[in-house]
Write an enzyme that holds these catalytic residues in place. Structure first.
Site, PDB file in Angstrom:
ATOM      1  N   HIS A 289      -5.615  31.484   7.804  1.00 38.41           N
ATOM      2  CA  HIS A 289      -6.808  32.433   8.269  1.00 38.41           C
ATOM      3  C   HIS A 289      -7.004  31.903   9.940  1.00 38.41           C
ATOM      4  O   HIS A 289      -8.178  32.467  10.118  1.00 38.41           O
ATOM      5  CB  HIS A 289      -7.629  32.080   7.301  1.00 38.41           C
ATOM      6  CG  HIS A 289      -7.660  32.406   5.780  1.00 38.41           C
ATOM      7  ND1 HIS A 289      -7.008  33.579   5.504  1.00 38.41           N
ATOM      8  CD2 HIS A 289      -7.699  31.674   4.836  1.00 38.41           C
ATOM      9  CE1 HIS A 289      -7.054  33.769   4.325  1.00 38.41           C
ATOM     10  NE2 HIS A 289      -7.428  32.801   3.947  1.00 38.41           N
TER      11      HIS A 289
ATOM     12  N   PRO B 176     -22.241  35.963   9.751  1.00 35.39           N
ATOM     13  CA  PRO B 176     -22.896  35.423  10.889  1.00 35.39           C
ATOM     14  C   PRO B 176     -23.671  36.370  11.861  1.00 35.39           C
ATOM     15  O   PRO B 176     -23.467  37.432  12.178  1.00 35.39           O
ATOM     16  CB  PRO B 176     -21.825  34.959  11.878  1.00 35.39           C
ATOM     17  CG  PRO B 176     -20.524  34.699  10.944  1.00 35.39           C
ATOM     18  CD  PRO B 176     -20.726  35.984  10.116  1.00 35.39           C
ATOM     19  N   GLU B 177     -24.986  36.149  11.802  1.00 35.49           N
ATOM     20  CA  GLU B 177     -26.176  37.046  12.582  1.00 35.49           C
ATOM     21  C   GLU B 177     -26.567  35.989  13.857  1.00 35.49           C
ATOM     22  O   GLU B 177     -25.853  35.025  14.346  1.00 35.49           O
ATOM     23  CB  GLU B 177     -27.290  36.966  11.828  1.00 35.49           C
ATOM     24  CG  GLU B 177     -26.881  38.028  10.307  1.00 35.49           C
ATOM     25  CD  GLU B 177     -26.639  39.084  10.726  1.00 35.49           C
ATOM     26  OE1 GLU B 177     -26.626  39.978  11.906  1.00 35.49           O
ATOM     27  OE2 GLU B 177     -26.001  39.823   9.809  1.00 35.49           O
TER      28      GLU B 177
ATOM     29  N   ARG C 201     -11.368  37.130   6.554  1.00 38.44           N
ATOM     30  CA  ARG C 201     -11.463  38.663   6.287  1.00 38.44           C
ATOM     31  C   ARG C 201     -10.983  39.427   7.497  1.00 38.44           C
ATOM     32  O   ARG C 201     -10.688  40.808   7.387  1.00 38.44           O
ATOM     33  CB  ARG C 201     -12.711  39.204   5.871  1.00 38.44           C
ATOM     34  CG  ARG C 201     -13.480  38.677   4.533  1.00 38.44           C
ATOM     35  CD  ARG C 201     -14.625  38.902   4.004  1.00 38.44           C
ATOM     36  NE  ARG C 201     -14.683  40.204   3.751  1.00 38.44           N
ATOM     37  CZ  ARG C 201     -15.900  40.967   3.260  1.00 38.44           C
ATOM     38  NH1 ARG C 201     -17.018  40.180   3.454  1.00 38.44           N
ATOM     39  NH2 ARG C 201     -15.805  42.042   2.883  1.00 38.44           N
TER      40      ARG C 201
END
Length: 271
Positions: A89, A2-3, A107
């Site tokens: 997660h 995500p930016e 992650r």
């Protein structure tokens, strides 16, 4: 990952819904990049005053401090009146009297950090080195030129580093440089006023359009209300190696810079 556009879209999708809410419960899953920085019980009863963004950090202003959230490489937030039981997660739940905010991060490169204020050492360490905000009024041509003049590295890598301007990730850097007519290998410091002006305008235009389109969803990005982004459907160069340029028809080229793919038109983008 995500930016800035994805983080801003995420902020917009839940900020109004959580503003004014009181925290009723906090659940921690597996450890994230950094510890929370306080006992979860310290957050109970605090009110969420609002949600801001600095770079790729979301800042939840609380009645008794500040909560900084970063989505890392693969994280996303979800906010709803109720959500299913957390999965493997799901590593942070902030339950409020107006809904549940959940961080899902396969992650675990994301982070949730509590600090007393934006002036605290922890907050200054995380936020202090960030570059100009490209969607703010402070993002002027003069400020951008002053930042670029200090860097001899290729402009694409300078944009990605986030020290001069924040949030221009890999996809957006390729699109920005195409719109500005600048080759990604061009040294940042050699850009003159005319090209810096075009670059400043291109950064604002591309990031604004990306926010309007809900960000970019290549794998699994979705906003806090579950909507995918659509900017990927209108890229001019990114992911189009070998295809004709939309402006001149020349084949789009691809090169690797710092282990990241850079897409550009050899005719439209000057060195």
């Amino acid at each position: 990952m995500p930016e800035l556009p994805e983080v801003e879209v995420t902020r917009q999708s839940f900020a109004a819904h959580i503003a004014g809410a009181h925290i009723t419960a906090v659940r921690l899953g597996k450890p994230l990049r950094w510890p929370l920085g306080c006992a979860p019980e310290q957050l109970l009863g605090q009110q969420v005053l609002g949600v801001r963004r600095r770079g790729k950090y979301l800042l939840l202003d609380l009645s008794g401090g500040l909560l900084l959230l970063h989505l890392g490489m693969s994280g996303r937030l979800r906010f709803a009146p109720a959500l299913p039981p957390p999965g493997g997660h799901d590593h942070f739940d902030l339950d409020t009297d107006q809904g549940l905010l959940r961080l899902h991060d396969p992650r675990r490169f994301g982070a949730v950090v509590f600090t007393a204020s934006e002036q605290s050492p922890v907050a200054r360490k995380l936020l202090g080195g960030l570059g100009l905000e490209p969607l703010n009024a402070d993002f002027t041509m003069a400020a951008l030129q002053a930042g670029l003049a200090r860097h001899r590295a290729p402009i694409k890598q300078v944009l990605l580093a986030g020290k001069v301007v924040v949030g221009v990730g890999n996809i957006y850097a390729s699109e920005v440089l195409f719109l500005a007519g600048i080759r990604p290998t061009t040294a940042a410091a050699v850009l003159g006023p005319v090209r810096v002006r075009r670059l400043q305008q291109a950064i604002g235009a591309v990031l604004t359009r990306a926010v309007e389109r809900g960000g970019t969803t290549l794998r699994d990005f979705a906003s806090a209300d579950g909507n995918a982004g659509h900017f990927q459907t209108e890229t001019k160069v990114y992911g189009r190696a070998g295809q004709p340029c939309v402006q001149c028809g020349a084949p789009i080229q691809n090169l690797v810079q710092g282990q990241r793919s850079s897409f550009y038109c050899p005719r439209c983008q000057r060195p």
